[in-house]
Write an enzyme that holds these catalytic residues in place. Structure first.
Site, mmCIF file in Angstrom:
data_model
loop_
_atom_site.group_PDB
_atom_site.id
_atom_site.type_symbol
_atom_site.label_atom_id
_atom_site.label_comp_id
_atom_site.label_asym_id
_atom_site.label_seq_id
_atom_site.Cartn_x
_atom_site.Cartn_y
_atom_site.Cartn_z
ATOM 1 N N LYS A 119 -50.442 125.511 -2.923
ATOM 2 C CA LYS A 119 -51.780 125.480 -3.526
ATOM 3 C C LYS A 119 -52.183 126.844 -4.062
ATOM 4 O O LYS A 119 -52.899 126.945 -5.054
ATOM 5 C CB LYS A 119 -52.817 125.008 -2.490
ATOM 6 C CG LYS A 119 -52.771 123.520 -2.234
ATOM 7 C CD LYS A 119 -54.021 123.031 -1.531
ATOM 8 C CE LYS A 119 -53.948 121.530 -1.290
ATOM 9 N NZ LYS A 119 -55.016 121.037 -0.432
ATOM 10 N N LYS A 203 -44.646 114.668 -6.664
ATOM 11 C CA LYS A 203 -45.307 113.577 -5.948
ATOM 12 C C LYS A 203 -46.571 113.127 -6.682
ATOM 13 O O LYS A 203 -47.191 113.903 -7.411
ATOM 14 C CB LYS A 203 -45.565 113.949 -4.483
ATOM 15 C CG LYS A 203 -46.705 114.808 -4.221
ATOM 16 C CD LYS A 203 -46.990 114.970 -2.731
ATOM 17 C CE LYS A 203 -48.260 115.818 -2.643
ATOM 18 N NZ LYS A 203 -48.851 115.942 -1.370
ATOM 19 N N LYS A 206 -53.617 113.607 -6.863
ATOM 20 C CA LYS A 206 -54.889 113.537 -7.584
ATOM 21 C C LYS A 206 -55.092 114.763 -8.451
ATOM 22 O O LYS A 206 -55.936 114.762 -9.342
ATOM 23 C CB LYS A 206 -56.066 113.320 -6.632
ATOM 24 C CG LYS A 206 -56.180 114.231 -5.456
ATOM 25 C CD LYS A 206 -57.292 113.717 -4.522
ATOM 26 C CE LYS A 206 -56.969 113.985 -3.076
ATOM 27 N NZ LYS A 206 -57.656 113.144 -2.138
HETATM 28 P P1 AMP Z 1 -54.609 113.961 0.406
HETATM 29 O O1 AMP Z 1 -54.923 113.203 -0.796
HETATM 30 O O2 AMP Z 1 -53.677 115.105 0.115
HETATM 31 O O3 AMP Z 1 -55.812 114.332 1.227
HETATM 32 O O4 AMP Z 1 -53.731 112.974 1.305
HETATM 33 C C1 AMP Z 1 -54.244 111.925 2.077
HETATM 34 C C2 AMP Z 1 -53.110 111.203 2.770
HETATM 35 O O5 AMP Z 1 -52.271 110.570 1.797
HETATM 36 C C3 AMP Z 1 -52.171 112.110 3.587
HETATM 37 O O6 AMP Z 1 -51.748 111.437 4.753
HETATM 38 C C4 AMP Z 1 -51.015 112.351 2.653
HETATM 39 O O7 AMP Z 1 -49.834 112.650 3.348
HETATM 40 C C5 AMP Z 1 -50.920 111.016 1.920
HETATM 41 N N1 AMP Z 1 -50.359 111.181 0.574
HETATM 42 C C6 AMP Z 1 -50.875 111.937 -0.451
HETATM 43 N N2 AMP Z 1 -50.118 111.848 -1.557
HETATM 44 C C7 AMP Z 1 -49.090 111.016 -1.248
HETATM 45 C C8 AMP Z 1 -47.954 110.502 -1.988
HETATM 46 N N3 AMP Z 1 -47.747 110.825 -3.262
HETATM 47 N N4 AMP Z 1 -47.115 109.658 -1.349
HETATM 48 C C9 AMP Z 1 -47.327 109.307 -0.051
HETATM 49 N N5 AMP Z 1 -48.370 109.744 0.695
HETATM 50 C C10 AMP Z 1 -49.235 110.593 0.119
#
Ligand code: AMP
Ligand code: TRP
Length: 342
Positions: A119, A203, A206
């Protein structure tokens, strides 16, 4: 701890309210949250707004994003009667234990965190102190409930290892063996790492500037179908077995999504689709995605029409969460020797 001297089976997980949930969040995390709510666990699911503000958030948007995330959780099947749903900042024990963990965790440990490096990039000096110490607050989120299981996507594995290190160091330093549990990460399911639809090596995220790279849970049926249609692929037909996906990140990702949404194994999907072209596979994947994802947006919009009800649910969740966390924090203070006389 319960009467048997072991920790209650308790699940905690968190998601940042910073923008819309996408298919990666759903398949990597939220779908598992919903399953665990039906299993033999206490379940707490948190909108981690204090983590969101480690990078700049427009205040009004943050409030809205918190309500939207609550609506998304419920639209995906989380039930406030079965699980405790709340936002982190309404339960101050997280931040209080987070400070103690800032004093238990070591700078060397945080220096190894790849999420911070990703980040911050070349701008580490300009990042907030909060972004750097993010993992100690995450450890506090989990351990303030003595949570034993944490379902997350693969990208959170290193943070959960740090959570265990902090728990162990605390138990050692303050001579209270077993006080904080060694939390188990639950990283499973067909799609713990959903990739971008535009680039199979990145990956789904958002923060990707291209909206075509992800399926948002609020996307309309038309948008979902369009994004699958435009997803990057290679010119080869689908292979007959999973081995044939090894060097084909885009194909692997789309087959993985199909597998996760349909509940079939990757081999079963390839048993059906092996040898066929993407021209045939994509429309089937688009139909399946629309069938599984589009109803979530409809339900989210219905819930968002009554923000006062969402606020009531989150307030109630925060009260129930605080009831679990406060006695654990009080015991922690005792172990550390922090005087409490009221
Ligand atoms: P975040 O959006 O980074 O706060 O992630 C929220 C949850 O979604 C966490 O448990 C992440 O590990 C999971 N996550 C985020 N992006 C992915 C992705 N591309 N594939 C699988 N899991 C994800
Ligand atoms: N760091 C997690 C993410 O970026 C969110 C999070 C914060 C979390 N606290 C948590 C996840 C506690 C699991 C448990 O996705």
């Amino acid at each position: 701890m319960n009467d048997a001297g072991t920790h209650t089976r308790r699940v905690f997980s968190g998601v940042q309210p910073s923008g819309n949930l996408h298919l990666g969040n759903y398949l990597g995390a939220v779908k598992r949250f919903v399953e665990m709510q039906e299993e033999d666990f206490d379940t707490l699911y948190c909108m981690v707004d204090l983590h969101a503000i480690t990078v700049w958030q427009d205040p009004e948007e943050l409030t809205n994003a918190t309500r939207e995330l609550a609506a998304a959780f419920m639209a995906c099947g989380l039930d406030p009667k079965k699980s405790i749903l709340f936002n982190q900042s309404q339960v101050p024990t997280h931040a209080e234990l987070g400070w103690i963990f800032n004093c238990v965790g070591r700078v060397g440990w945080l220096n190894r965190m790849t999420q911070f490096k990703d980040k911050a990039g070349k701008n580490a000096e300009k990042m907030s102190v909060g972004l750097y110490s993010y993992p100690t607050l995450m450890a506090a989120d989990i351990l303030v409930y003595h949570a034993t299981h944490v379902p997350v996507g693969e990208d959170q594995k290193q943070h959960l290892e740090l959570t265990r290190d902090i728990a162990m160091k605390f138990n050692n330093d303050f001579k209270c063996p077993g006080f904080f549990p060694e939390t188990e990460p639950i990283i499973e399911g067909a799609a713990t790492r959903v990739m971008s639809l535009r680039d199979g090596s990145k990956k789904m995220s958002k923060s990707d500037p291209s909206d075509l790279s992800r399926i948002n849970l609020i996307d309309s049926a038309e948008d979902i179908a369009k994004k699958i249609r435009k997803a990057k692929t290679d010119p080869e037909p689908l292979p007959e077995s999973a081995d044939g996906l090894a060097e084909r990140p885009e194909a692997k990702n789309l087959v993985g999504i199909y597998s996760a949404l349909s509940g079939q194994s990757v081999d079963a999907v390839l048993g059906e689709w092996g040898g066929k072209q993407f021209g045939e596979f994509k429309p089937a994947l688009a139909d399946l995605s629309v069938e599984m994802v589009a109803p979530i947006a409809v339900e989210m919009n219905r819930l968002l029409a009554d923000p006062a009800e969402i606020d009531r649910i989150l307030g109630d969740g925060a009260n129930r969460a605080a009831e679990i966390a406060e006695p654990i924090l009080a015991e922690t203070y005792k172990h550390v020797g922090l005087l409490r006389s009221r």
